[in-house]
Motif scaffolding. Structure first.
Motif, short mmCIF file in Angstrom:
data_model
loop_
_atom_site.label_atom_id
_atom_site.label_comp_id
_atom_site.label_asym_id
_atom_site.label_seq_id
_atom_site.Cartn_x
_atom_site.Cartn_y
_atom_site.Cartn_z
N UNK A 139 0.83 -1.20 0.00
CA UNK A 139 0.00 0.00 0.00
C UNK A 139 0.87 1.25 0.00
N UNK A 140 0.38 2.28 -0.64
CA UNK A 140 1.06 3.58 -0.63
C UNK A 140 0.43 4.44 0.46
N UNK A 141 1.26 4.75 1.46
CA UNK A 141 0.77 5.47 2.63
C UNK A 141 1.53 6.78 2.78
N UNK A 142 0.80 7.87 2.86
CA UNK A 142 1.39 9.16 3.19
C UNK A 142 1.16 9.47 4.65
N UNK A 143 2.15 10.02 5.30
CA UNK A 143 2.01 10.42 6.70
C UNK A 143 2.28 11.90 6.81
N UNK A 144 1.31 12.63 7.34
CA UNK A 144 1.45 14.07 7.55
C UNK A 144 1.79 14.27 9.01
N UNK A 145 3.02 14.69 9.26
CA UNK A 145 3.51 14.83 10.62
C UNK A 145 4.78 14.02 10.80
N UNK A 146 5.60 14.43 11.76
CA UNK A 146 6.87 13.74 11.98
C UNK A 146 7.14 13.53 13.47
N UNK A 147 6.06 13.33 14.21
CA UNK A 147 6.19 13.12 15.65
C UNK A 147 6.11 11.66 16.04
N UNK A 148 5.75 11.44 17.30
CA UNK A 148 5.79 10.09 17.87
C UNK A 148 4.76 9.15 17.25
N UNK A 149 3.54 9.64 16.99
CA UNK A 149 2.53 8.79 16.37
C UNK A 149 2.94 8.43 14.95
N UNK A 150 3.49 9.38 14.23
CA UNK A 150 3.97 9.10 12.87
C UNK A 150 5.04 8.03 12.89
N UNK A 151 5.92 8.10 13.88
CA UNK A 151 7.01 7.11 13.97
C UNK A 151 6.48 5.74 14.38
N UNK A 152 5.60 5.71 15.39
CA UNK A 152 5.10 4.42 15.87
C UNK A 152 4.32 3.67 14.81
N UNK A 153 3.36 4.34 14.17
CA UNK A 153 2.54 3.69 13.16
C UNK A 153 3.29 3.52 11.85
N UNK A 154 3.96 4.57 11.41
CA UNK A 154 4.68 4.50 10.14
C UNK A 154 5.78 3.47 10.16
N UNK A 155 6.46 3.35 11.29
CA UNK A 155 7.53 2.35 11.38
C UNK A 155 7.00 0.94 11.24
N UNK A 156 5.85 0.67 11.84
CA UNK A 156 5.28 -0.68 11.73
C UNK A 156 4.79 -0.96 10.31
N UNK A 157 4.18 0.02 9.68
CA UNK A 157 3.70 -0.20 8.31
C UNK A 157 4.86 -0.36 7.33
N UNK A 158 5.92 0.37 7.55
CA UNK A 158 7.10 0.18 6.71
C UNK A 158 7.72 -1.19 6.93
N UNK A 159 7.68 -1.66 8.17
CA UNK A 159 8.29 -2.95 8.51
C UNK A 159 7.62 -4.09 7.76
N UNK A 160 6.31 -3.98 7.52
CA UNK A 160 5.60 -5.07 6.83
C UNK A 160 5.56 -4.86 5.31
N UNK A 161 6.27 -3.84 4.83
CA UNK A 161 6.44 -3.71 3.39
C UNK A 161 5.65 -2.64 2.69
N UNK A 162 4.93 -1.80 3.42
CA UNK A 162 4.19 -0.74 2.75
C UNK A 162 5.14 0.39 2.32
N UNK A 163 4.74 1.10 1.29
CA UNK A 163 5.51 2.21 0.73
C UNK A 163 5.09 3.48 1.46
N UNK A 164 5.92 3.94 2.40
CA UNK A 164 5.57 5.04 3.29
C UNK A 164 6.38 6.28 2.95
N UNK A 165 5.68 7.42 2.88
CA UNK A 165 6.35 8.71 2.70
C UNK A 165 5.92 9.63 3.84
#
Length: 210
Positions: free
Chosen positions: A1-27
């Protein structure tokens, strides 16, 4: 999945890190370019601006900014046709809702982002919970309530919930997001204000009197 994250704080890191770990395309798109770049490097994502994150997130866009900035941020972006995941909490001093007596935070964000399909989710837990792999407690996966109106957007967010090792729960339409936000305010007050185990306030389903 292509996921955009608006923000660069703790929630962005916690969720974005997990989604990236399972192979999603995160920006990761942040108003502070340096923070966005540093976060992207930590979680194996790409970095850009909020505009680039909105454009990138064809499957989902996570809004992970403080509630006070949320309406201003989304009103400056083209989020039409996007599943916009709102994890904000409008909780102020005294664990009180800043939106009391009016539309929910999710509804205000939806009004500021016409054409976006807003789904309220991930707002009940501290960012540290989303870093767990997976968030399972006493053998039971964490349940994540979702409030939204558009079927395709809800299905995308359900997939993201499952990718964390959690179970999505239907919380109803976006008109029920105010209840989810009030639940967050109440639970935060118990956890932080009273040091109470908030999970203990509800019985298991078989004892719920249904």
């Amino acid at each position: 999945m292509r996921i955009g994250i608006i923000g660069a704080g703790a929630m962005a890191e916690g969720l974005g890190g997990q989604w990236g770990r399972v192979g999603h395309d995160v920006l990761v798109g942040g108003r502070d370019e340096g923070r966005a770049t540093a976060l992207a490097a930590r979680i194996g994502a790409r970095a850009g601006s909020p505009t680039e994150a909105a454009r990138h997130g064809t499957d989902a866009v996570l809004l992970a900014v403080p509630y006070a900035a949320a309406v201003e941020v989304v009103s400056a972006l083209d989020l039409g046709g996007r599943a916009l995941v709102d994890c904000t909490n409008p909780v102020g001093p005294g664990f009180r809702l800043e939106t009391a007596g009016g539309p929910s935070a999710a509804e205000r964000i939806a009004a500021a982002a016409p054409g976006a399909y807003v789904v309220k989710a991930f707002n009940l837990c501290h960012e540290s919970v989303w870093r767990l792999t997976p968030p399972v407690f006493d053998g039971r996966p964490l349940a994540v309530p979702l409030c939204g109106d558009e079927a395709t957007a809800l299905e995308s967010v359900r997939r993201l919930v499952r990718d964390l090792g959690c179970e999505p729960v239907n919380g109803g339409g976006l008109d029920r997001a105010a209840l989810l936000e009030a639940t967050a305010a109440f639970l935060i007050g118990l956890w932080v204000g009273e040091g109470a185990d908030a999970q203990a306030i509800a019985p298991p389903l078989r004892y719920a009197g249904l």
